[in-house]
Scaffold this active site. Structure first.
Site, PDB file in Angstrom:
ATOM      1  N   THR A  51       0.861   4.541   2.017  1.00 10.64           N
ATOM      2  CA  THR A  51       0.095   5.080   2.996  1.00 10.64           C
ATOM      3  C   THR A  51      -0.068   6.836   2.807  1.00 10.64           C
ATOM      4  O   THR A  51       0.821   7.436   2.169  1.00 10.64           O
ATOM      5  CB  THR A  51       1.074   5.192   4.276  1.00 10.64           C
ATOM      6  OG1 THR A  51       1.567   4.035   4.837  1.00 10.64           O
ATOM      7  CG2 THR A  51       0.455   5.800   5.498  1.00 10.64           C
TER       8      THR A  51
ATOM      9  N   HIS B 160       0.887  -1.261   0.049  1.00  8.52           N
ATOM     10  CA  HIS B 160      -0.060   0.053   0.099  1.00  8.52           C
ATOM     11  C   HIS B 160       0.832   1.208  -0.001  1.00  8.52           C
ATOM     12  O   HIS B 160       2.148   0.980   0.251  1.00  8.52           O
ATOM     13  CB  HIS B 160      -0.783   0.025   1.207  1.00  8.52           C
ATOM     14  CG  HIS B 160      -0.104   0.112   2.590  1.00  8.52           C
ATOM     15  ND1 HIS B 160       0.529  -0.785   3.402  1.00  8.52           N
ATOM     16  CD2 HIS B 160       0.440   1.198   3.110  1.00  8.52           C
ATOM     17  CE1 HIS B 160       1.439  -0.414   4.299  1.00  8.52           C
ATOM     18  NE2 HIS B 160       1.250   0.984   4.043  1.00  8.52           N
TER      19      HIS B 160
ATOM     20  N   THR C 205       6.206   0.764   0.479  1.00  8.75           N
ATOM     21  CA  THR C 205       7.401  -0.034   1.007  1.00  8.75           C
ATOM     22  C   THR C 205       7.216  -1.493   0.621  1.00  8.75           C
ATOM     23  O   THR C 205       6.064  -2.339   0.580  1.00  8.75           O
ATOM     24  CB  THR C 205       7.356  -0.130   2.630  1.00  8.75           C
ATOM     25  OG1 THR C 205       7.160   1.188   3.060  1.00  8.75           O
ATOM     26  CG2 THR C 205       8.226  -1.035   3.447  1.00  8.75           C
TER      27      THR C 205
ATOM     28  N   HIS D 137       5.077   6.658  -1.626  1.00  9.97           N
ATOM     29  CA  HIS D 137       5.899   5.328  -1.912  1.00  9.97           C
ATOM     30  C   HIS D 137       4.894   4.310  -1.492  1.00  9.97           C
ATOM     31  O   HIS D 137       4.221   4.274  -0.649  1.00  9.97           O
ATOM     32  CB  HIS D 137       7.020   5.494  -1.087  1.00  9.97           C
ATOM     33  CG  HIS D 137       7.079   5.317   0.261  1.00  9.97           C
ATOM     34  ND1 HIS D 137       6.753   6.427   1.036  1.00  9.97           N
ATOM     35  CD2 HIS D 137       6.937   4.263   1.072  1.00  9.97           C
ATOM     36  CE1 HIS D 137       6.567   5.991   2.385  1.00  9.97           C
ATOM     37  NE2 HIS D 137       6.772   4.978   2.566  1.00  9.97           N
TER      38      HIS D 137
END
Ligand code: 2AM
Length: 220
Positions: free
Chosen positions: A71, A69, A153, A151
């Site tokens: 965030t 995902h 992760t 971004h």
């Protein structure tokens, strides 16, 4: 507390559609495999290995749990600053549960994290918190445009928390903004690979990768 406080999630974000999660994970694994075989990477293996270690298995080096995902707002069940205000935003309420397409512009690794950079559209920026790019120690010269931190992760080194991926990306963008060109290593399948020193490797995609994603929230 009240029902409303209890109902705040750990975080809000865009969650990659399942088939695309697999696709991205395969791509990241292929990248690590290729990178590990490059002589220029082996030359800098010290960034990733301890004294006396001659080899590092990058695929085991980065570990990840949970859904892939991007965030938007970390709420920590309401304990994070601005969590309630974010949850109550008009754009958040309206777009909750809707699909979007995230443009992925680059894949990067550092000795701490692996992630991809997300290039947000104007619409998507409406869901982006104003303080996401703020750093406690940043002067005005360090300012990057809103959304810079966006971004996904993909993995973390042992003992590193995923929250580190954002600062790592901001550091890369800061280096690029300062005009550091890095060492252009070679062209890979998806675009040029650059080494910025200190274990920072960036694969810039010639064409952004489009990822279908759902705007939602996560509770552990
Ligand atoms: P990430 O967005 O860089 O992956 C649960 O820990 C999720 O919330 C992770 O995805 C994590 O990092 C993100 N997260 C944790 N703490 C955070 C913080 N202080 N600010 C922003 N995101 C955070």
């Amino acid at each position: 507390g009240s029902m409303e406080e209890v109902s705040l999630p750990l975080y809000f974000g865009w969650f990659l559609e399942y088939t695309f999660q697999d696709k991205l994970e395969v791509m990241a694994k292929d990248f690590l495999k290729t990178l590990g075989t490059l002589e220029v990477f082996k030359k800098h293996i010290r960034d990733f290995s301890g004294e006396g270690e001659e080899e590092t298995n990058l695929e085991q080096y980065f570990q990840h749990k949970g859904p892939l995902h991007c965030t938007t707002k970390y709420c920590n069940y309401g304990k994070a600053k601005g969590a309630k205000e974010y949850a109550e935003k008009e754009s958040v309420r309206q777009q909750y549960g809707s699909m979007t397409e995230l443009a992925i512009g680059a894949l990067f690794i550092t000795p701490r994290t692996m992630g991809v950079r997300v290039l947000l559209t104007q619409d998507q920026l409406q869901l982006w918190p104003d303080d996401a790019e703020e750093k406690a120690d940043a002067g005005p010269e360090a300012e990057l445009p809103p959304g810079s931190r966006a971004h996904i992760t993909l993995g973390c080194a042992e003992g590193i928390k995923p929250v580190q991926t954002g600062p790592d990306l901001l550091e890369i963008l800061q280096l690029q903004k300062q005009g550091q060109e890095g060492e252009k290593v070679q062209d890979l399948e998806n675009g040029p690979l650059t080494y910025y020193g200190n274990g920072i490797w960036v694969l810039s995609f010639t064409e952004p990768l489009l990822a279908p994603a759902l705007f939602s929230s996560y509770y552990k």
